[in-house]
Each structure stands twice: as C-alpha cells, then as structure tokens.
Scaffold this active site. Sequence first.
Site, short mmCIF file in Angstrom:
data_model
loop_
_atom_site.label_atom_id
_atom_site.label_comp_id
_atom_site.label_asym_id
_atom_site.label_seq_id
_atom_site.Cartn_x
_atom_site.Cartn_y
_atom_site.Cartn_z
N GLY A 88 5.61 4.32 5.08
CA GLY A 88 5.43 5.43 6.00
C GLY A 88 6.45 5.37 7.11
O GLY A 88 6.54 4.39 7.85
N GLY A 89 7.27 6.43 7.21
CA GLY A 89 8.30 6.45 8.24
C GLY A 89 9.35 5.39 8.01
O GLY A 89 9.99 5.33 6.96
N PHE A 90 9.48 4.47 8.99
CA PHE A 90 10.47 3.40 8.89
C PHE A 90 9.85 2.10 8.39
O PHE A 90 10.51 1.07 8.42
CB PHE A 90 11.09 3.14 10.27
N ASP A 126 1.57 13.63 16.31
CA ASP A 126 1.74 13.79 14.85
C ASP A 126 0.38 13.96 14.17
O ASP A 126 0.08 13.28 13.19
CB ASP A 126 2.48 12.59 14.28
N LEU A 185 0.82 -1.23 0.00
CA LEU A 185 0.00 0.00 0.00
C LEU A 185 0.85 1.26 0.00
O LEU A 185 0.33 2.35 -0.21
CB LEU A 185 -0.92 0.01 1.23
N GLY A 186 2.12 1.12 0.28
CA GLY A 186 2.99 2.30 0.34
C GLY A 186 3.94 2.16 1.51
O GLY A 186 4.09 1.09 2.11
#
Length: 586
Positions: free
Chosen positions: A51-53, A172, A48-49
């Site tokens: 994000g972050g680490f 965040d 799906l992609g």
Amino acid sequence: MSHITQSAVHCINPDCQRPYPQPWGNKFCNSCGAPLELLDRYVPLQPLGSGGFAQIYTVWDQKTQTEKVLKVLVEDSPKALELFTQEAAVLSSLHHPGVPAVDAEGYFQVQLFNPKLHQLPCLVMEKINGQTLEEILKKFPQGCPENLVINWFAQTVEILQELHKRQIIHRDIKPSNLMLGTSSPTVTTPQGQAQGDRLVLIDFGGAKQFSASKLRSQSSSTRLFSSGYSPPEQVTGSIVGPSADFYALGRTMIELLTGKYPLELEDQQTGKLRWRTVVNVNPQLADLLDEMVQEDVRSRPANAAMIQKRLAKISQPLPPTGLFAQLQDKIKQTLGQVSQGFTLLIQAIERVLANFTQAVTKTVVFIAQTIIKIFQACLATIWAMILAYVGACFGAIAGFILAYHTSLGHWVVQSISTQLNQLVPNTQPIFGADILVFIAAGWGTAWGLTVSGCFGQRRRFLVASVMGMISYGFGWFILQLITPKDSGEGLVAVILVAACLLTLSLGLRSHHVVYAVFAAFGSAIAYALLIILGLAPPIFQFSSQPAWSELQLPLIFFGSVGFFISFWLGVSYYLIVPGLRFLGWR
C-alpha cells in the site's frame, strides 16, 4: 499456537533473492542475512499486500502471543520517509477503538547489510480481522442497506471527531480505508452485522497535523489526493482542514448507498453529484450528504458534532403509524418525488438556457471581433494609401527640382541622351531629364509604403527605396519604347512594370507573386478605367524648360499609382491571401 510455531518465516528485505521460506527459529535470513526476529519480538510470517510506499506483512508478537500487522517502508525517497514517520507519530498518539493501536515500541528501524548498508523503517500495529467497506460493497452492487450505511457513517464521524479534536486530518477517507472488524470474516445478509462489529479507519499515510492559524494562512499543503473522493482544495494542493474529511466521507457514503463510483454520478458541466434519483433514502440523510460534498468549504458542516447531532435525529425510531400517518407519509413521498422531478426539469431548462446563452455570446463576440478586424484593416489600408500618395507626390516634386532646376538634370540629360541614342536612334534630349522625376517618384512611393508598416512588412527601407527607383526608372524606359506617344497604353505599361517590381521588394512575409500580380494588374486596370472615364490624363510631357504648372499631371499620375498599389496590397493581405491559405495554399 502450534500452527504458528510450525510456520515458515518471511524475510522483509525488499532486495532479498529468496525471502521465503525461512525456518522458524532462525535469527537471520539464509539468503541475505537480514534479521528475522525484529526487536527480538516480532517474527514476519507472510505478506498481506502493498500500500503506497510500503509492504505489509502479518507478524507474530512473541511477547503478547498475538498476530499483528507490520508495515515496512520500501520507498527510499525523503517524502516517503516523511509521510511514513508522520503516520507512525499519529497512530502512536491515538488511543481509540476506531484506530489501529500501535505499541510503545511499534515504530523502529531495521539495519540491513545487503545489498548495501541502510535502514529499513518499520511500523507494527494492531491487526484488524475483517473486511473493508470496498470489499463489502461488492456484495451489494445496487448499494448497501441504508441502516448499515447510517451505522458506518456514525462510527466514522465519531472517529473523525477524535482525530479533529487532536488537530489531525486523515485526508484519504474512502471505502478501501474503512475496515469493519467482525467476528466472522464475511457479511452474508443485509442484517448480518453483529452488535459488536467495530469500524476502524486505516492507512494514516496521508494524515496531517493542522492548526487554526494554518487554515487562515494562504500556504499550500502536499498534493496528496484520491480521485473521486478528495475535495477540490485538496486536489489543487491548497490548504485543507477538517471539512476535507467530511467531503470525502460524504462521497464515500453516497457510493455505499448507490453502489456507484462517485465520478460516475458527477454532472459533466457542474461537477455536482446526481445521485438522489439513483436510490431512495431518507431525505434528511440525503440533505446532509449533499451538504458534505459541496465544493465551497464554507457550505459544508463546520465540525463532527454538527453531523452527529443530525445523524441522531435521522436514526431516531419513527412512532407507530396509523392510517392517517401512512397517508401523510405517502403524500410527503409523492410531493418529494414531484419536487425532485420539478428540480430536474428546472436544471434541464437551466442547462439549455446556459448553452443557448453561451452560443449567443460566442456569436456576438465573433461578430464584434470580425467588425473590429475589418475596421482595423480599413484604417491600415487607408493609412498606407495616404502615405504612398504623399510619398509619390513628394518624390515627384523632388525629382522635378533635380531634373530642371539643378546642374544634375543637365548632366543626366547628356548622359541619357548619349546612351539612349545608341539604343533608340533619333531620341530627343528632352526625354532625358524626366527620368529623374520617375526615379524620385518611385523612391517616394516605396518610402511611403514602408513607413506605413502595413501588410506584415519587414520594413526594409534601403531595399524598398532602391527597388522603387529601379522599378519606376525601368517603367520610364518602357514608356520611351511605346508608340504612339499620345495613347494611354504607355502609362498603363509603366504601372504594370513599376507596381510589380516595387511590390516584390517590400519585404512581405509570403505569397510575393500574389501581391505583385494583384498590385500590378489591379492598379493598371484602375488607371485604365480612369483614362476611359476622362478622369486621368493618358500622357504627359515636359517641355525643355517646364514651368511648375506642368507638374500637375505627373503628380496626379504618380499619386494615383501609389494610391492604387496600397489599395490592392490591402485587398491581397486581408482577403486574397487568407482565402488561398484557407484553400490549402501555404
């Protein structure tokens, strides 16, 4: 479910050379041998992609026969593992419709053997079908409708109330981390929000546990922030509390209302958001958002309950309006616009006055610093003039004693007479002993200038003393060669030679020739003017057995030479050399 059973499987090993496609039903990857059925339950379908680490996948839960989201930590740093574990612990402890649900066994580690033996942390959570508020905002470039924003606002505050009650802060909050779960994946009209739409707060990678004792302490927290949304205390790494989430939520709601990234709305000088003129919203809502984005933590709402109470008043339906009520609202609206205009005018005047005050302050400080520097330069130059004058007189007196009251003087007379008769015939012995007066005066002058420490010297006492004696001794020799003896040309020539050689030996930092020229010619011209005005003797001579009264004129001469050399060194150091540097002569 046929489309699931017929789908290809994706390998989650980040080092796999051919992660996709893998046949459905395979237990292990054909390329790297990594497990494809995680916990004999979860089967990765597609990425799906990232994000972050972490890398994010859609997985099929064979136990519940539903799609879920798998988050895989691909960063192997200790800090990344700490944040990932922290996110798993937070989500596992929460059971709220506004937070993605995590199964009891949703956090686990997969053991990989390729390219080396290591553990791959994984987290399986509920899949939210919908769009983030960031994606929805793209459909409203001028800002989302106020009623939608208030609805999202209220749902987010309710989620934060649950988090803060469990002493958890998200840290965040921004449009991309607020997802609207809808029955339809798109939002077509401003009124397209269904009654069952659910707002979900995602990405708990920066979530953190807090306590009242930690908030009162001075310890700092991990420096993790999102530019444009996080409060100042979070950006600087200071201790943060629930108000940090309120600050980020306030900026998020302002962006949704205006359609503009918060940094685009910031005042360059004050850092405050200038957004109320961009969009016309309920003044009570605008006041609440302005309080939430205050830089001072104490000026923000204390807790989520206070925000909910104020949102409830804002969301109350207005009573039917008659003609008088409409007129009253119109007057209030006009007064509000006038008040805003007046506020903007006051702010503009304050900025002008602040700039003017700042300019005046800088000018006053510059003038004060200049006056202080001039005063310090004058004091330093006067101090050097005094020491040079005293040193020259002391040296001349010491030389007079050595020349005419010790046996050293008679020996010097005989030696110099013998050598001088070979160079200049018919020289009288009386001119031999006074060289000691010159040499000693040169030593005293050099010693006084060096002791003063002015003009950026390196304070080379030995070199300056030796060169002072040599320069004044050479000046004495020049005096013997000049005729007629009763003119002032001899002493002016002595000053030119002695001042030039002495200045070159003082250990000045740079521009030695400039100092030497100005010290020599400046002192010579000054003494020549004194001779013209009758204030200085044109010549002095010692008798064969001089009395102490004969020392008066030499003292005036040597003292004035030291005085003038110091003065012109000060002029050169504080005016001439800086001017040359300004013109580019380095």
